[in-house]
Design a protein around this motif. Structure first.
Motif, mmCIF file in Angstrom:
data_model
loop_
_atom_site.group_PDB
_atom_site.id
_atom_site.type_symbol
_atom_site.label_atom_id
_atom_site.label_comp_id
_atom_site.label_asym_id
_atom_site.label_seq_id
_atom_site.Cartn_x
_atom_site.Cartn_y
_atom_site.Cartn_z
ATOM 1 N N SER A 55 0.841 -1.207 0.000
ATOM 2 C CA SER A 55 0.000 0.000 0.000
ATOM 3 C C SER A 55 0.869 1.248 0.000
ATOM 4 N N ASP B 115 -5.761 -0.780 -4.918
ATOM 5 C CA ASP B 115 -5.180 -1.367 -3.713
ATOM 6 C C ASP B 115 -6.073 -2.498 -3.220
ATOM 7 N N GLU B 116 -5.688 -3.714 -3.460
ATOM 8 C CA GLU B 116 -6.480 -4.892 -3.117
ATOM 9 C C GLU B 116 -7.964 -4.634 -3.362
ATOM 10 N N GLN C 222 -8.832 0.262 -1.067
ATOM 11 C CA GLN C 222 -9.109 -1.073 -0.558
ATOM 12 C C GLN C 222 -10.535 -1.187 -0.008
HETATM 13 MG MG LIG Z 1 -2.288 -2.744 2.171
#
Ligand SMILES: [Mg+2]
Ligand SMILES: Nc1ncnc2c1ncn2[C@@H]1O[C@H](COP(=O)(O)OP(=O)(O)O)[C@@H](O)[C@H]1O
Lengths: 269, 309
Positions: free
Chosen positions: A53, A168-169, A89
């Motif tokens: 991240s 991010d994910e 995320q």
């Molecule tokens: Mg992360």
């Protein structure tokens, strides 16, 4: 579409990141160098807490490099901006705005001067349709499912027409089925728009399925790029056909070996 | 909130952010129950349920009120009682009770008019406190150092009682009208500042990141992120503030004179009209209650979207 042939579009040059808090200094990333070509889809994979991240935030401009540089089209990145749109995320939709308004705020901000009001309205709807969320445009984030929120987050990012799409994910919190659906959507969108994209993931299959290259990071602290894998599978890709494809199996194995043999996650005792 | 120990005192949890899961769950349960009932027997059952619910909230206070009035009547129902009994008040102050909006002369007007006069002052003072409080709170909440430096000062100043500000106010403005407004302002502004600042500090990093990626300018950030995100906190501050304003106006008017409800009490005391005072107290209490509920209602409508994400 290999990185060697095209001119470097996005470059990370010897990036190092040190966080200092209360006199304590932790080096999270060190000596990260990476060239990404225009239109390339790159995944970054690594164990939890290694600094994925942080790396994405550096490209986004949300945090600054300690040394080294991030260059986009040969210009240094030192602040956030819509040309590097982020899919966060945890979706990060604004709960007081409707689905439509969440995308519209981005459209208004980026195209406020260049598009007419009607065009911005149409562009907002177009992007919601792209992620199949047109039907829920008047709902608030609290009223839709996790997968739908993530779709809206993707629509918001795409609506900015970013040079680089940072994720991010993006599917981290979703169940397997929803996840597969969204992966297919992202693949289709990438095929259609040809965006440059960086995606963080800790899912090996997801990385192999979606990426042109997979960047594998070593464990932190002082994480660095361990290996870079060219996936080299032809597009369009179909998840069912790939299951038995030798190249797919090979790529998958390579990533797994990296993660679970050479750089096993050691729980900080 | 972890950055500020001891702060939560002012943040009323019941009016603040509701935990996402809890709010969503109760809401869905409610809707489910209603849906089932409508399916079985539509109108009559629903009307009955609503009626029963209304009765359950209205009847107990009425019973208690009747009981209290009875005790009061029994306790003061003798010739040498120092306080008037309810029946005596009813006969003595009948015109004040039954007709709030009479006008017999410039100084002889119904309590409704007096309340409105006072409310006008509150509107000025509280409106000013709301604007200044939110803006100042937003500025203070942005900076850790401003917060650390100013917070203790605010915490001390907010405990100063309204009447203590009055001499300074009178000396500064040399006129009772603006002085009363200033006293309301200075009484109500602190909870608004403090709660707004806490709300701003609690804006999730996610929303800040979104604002940064979109490159929102400070004004856009203020209107589109800060205010909506901090709204539950801001409204808690406003609700405390309106209560304090109403406390302050009555006290201030007793000293500044005029036709407000506060001065009416002072005037009635000087001419020994105890029954009138009791009626005025009831007016003040009811108006204070309504103001509180009004701000709470506006807050609930305005923060509909922010309760859960
Ligand atoms: Mg992360
Ligand atoms: N703002 C920050 N201040 C201090 N340390 C941080 C900060 N952000 C991240 N870190 C640290 O950097 C490391 C990497 O975090 P992160 O990039 O979130 O990992 P990942 O996304 O790979 O799980 C963690 O050890 C984390 O504690």
């Amino acid at each position: 579409m290999t990185a060697q042939l095209a001119k470097p579009f996005l470059q990370l040059q010897g990036v190092r990141k040190v966080f200092s808090r209360g006199g304590m200094e932790t080096e999270v990333l060190t000596d990260i160098s990476l060239d990404i070509a225009e239109g390339e889809f790159v995944s970054i994979i690594g164990h939890s807490g290694c600094g994925k991240s942080t790396l994405l935030n550096l490209v986004a401009g949300l945090t600054r490099v300690t040394t080294g540089a991030v260059l986009l089209e040969n210009r240094e990145v030192n602040e956030p901006g819509p040309e590097r749109a982020v899919v966060f995320q945890n979706h990060s939709l604004l709960p007081w705005l409707t689905v439509y308004e969440n995308v519209r705020i981005a459209v208004d901000k980026v195209f406020g001067r260049t598009k007419s009001r009607a065009d911005r309205h149409a562009w907002t709807l177009h992007n919601l349709d792209l992620v199949q969320m047109g039907h829920a445009k008047d709902k608030r984030p609290a009223e839709i499912s996790g997968g739908m929120k993530q779709r809206v987050g993707i629509a918001r990012a795409l609506a900015m027409e970013p040079k680089v799409l940072l994720m991010d994910e993006p599917f981290g919190a979703l169940d397997a089925l929803t996840r597969a659906h969204l992966q297919d959507s992202v693949m289709q969108i990438h095929a259609r728009l040809g965006n440059t994209a960086i995606m963080i993931t800790h899912d090996v299959d997801e990385a192999v399925l979606l990426s042109d290259r997979i960047v594998m990071m070593t464990n932190g602290p002082s994480a660095r790029v361990g290996e870079v894998l060219e996936v080299g599978l032809p597009r369009p890709r179909n998840r069912l056909e790939l299951v038995s494809d030798a190249r797919y199996i090979h790529a998958r194995e390579a990533v797994l070996k990296f993660l679970y043999e050479r750089h096993r996650f050691v729980e900080a005792a | 909130m972890n950055a500020m120990p001891g702060r939560p005192v002012l943040v009323d949890p019941s009016a603040g952010r509701v935990p996402a899961g809890g709010a969503a769950r109760t809401k869905s349960q409610e809707t489910k129950v209603v849906a089932l009932r409508t399916a079985r027997s539509p109108l009559s059952a629903r009307a009955l349920a609503t009626l029963r619910e209304a009765a359950a909230t209205v009847v107990p206070p009425l019973v208690m009120l009747a009981a209290l009035l009875l005790i009061w009547q029994l306790a003061t129902d003798k010739p040498d009682a120092s306080l008037p009994s309810p029946l005596k008040i009813w006969t003595e102050a009948n015109d004040l009770i039954v007709s709030p909006f009479f006008v017999y002369g410039p100084q002889d007007i119904g309590l409704g008019w007096r309340v409105l006069t006072s409310l006008e002052r509150v509107a000025y003072g509280f409106g000013l406190a709301a604007i200044v409080g939110i803006v100042l709170g937003a500025v203070v909440g942005q900076s850790v150092w401003a917060m650390r430096g100013l917070d203790p000062i605010f915490q001390v100043l907010r405990t100063v009682p309204p009447l203590a500000w009055l001499p300074i106010s009178l000396a500064a403005f040399r006129d009772s009208g603006p002085s009363a407004v200033f006293v309301i302002f200075i009484t109500a502004v602190w909870p608004v500042i403090i709660n707004t600042a806490v709300g701003i500090r609690n804006i999730p990093q996610d929303y800040r990141n979104v604002a940064e990626v979109l490159r929102l300018n400070p004004l856009e950030y203020f209107w589109r992120i800060m205010i909506p995100s901090a709204a539950p906190y801001i409204f808690t501050g406003l609700r405390i503030g309106i209560g304090l304003s109403w406390l302050a106006i009555v006290a201030a008017e007793m000293l500044t004179g005029g036709v407000g409800i506060g001065f009416f009490i002072w005037d009635a005391w000087n001419s020994s009209r105890l029954s009138d005072i009791v009626v005025a107290l009831v007016y003040i209490g009811v108006v204070g209650f309504v103001l509180d509920r009004l701000v709470a209602l506006v807050g609930r409508i305005a923060t509909r979207g922010t309760a859960s994400a």
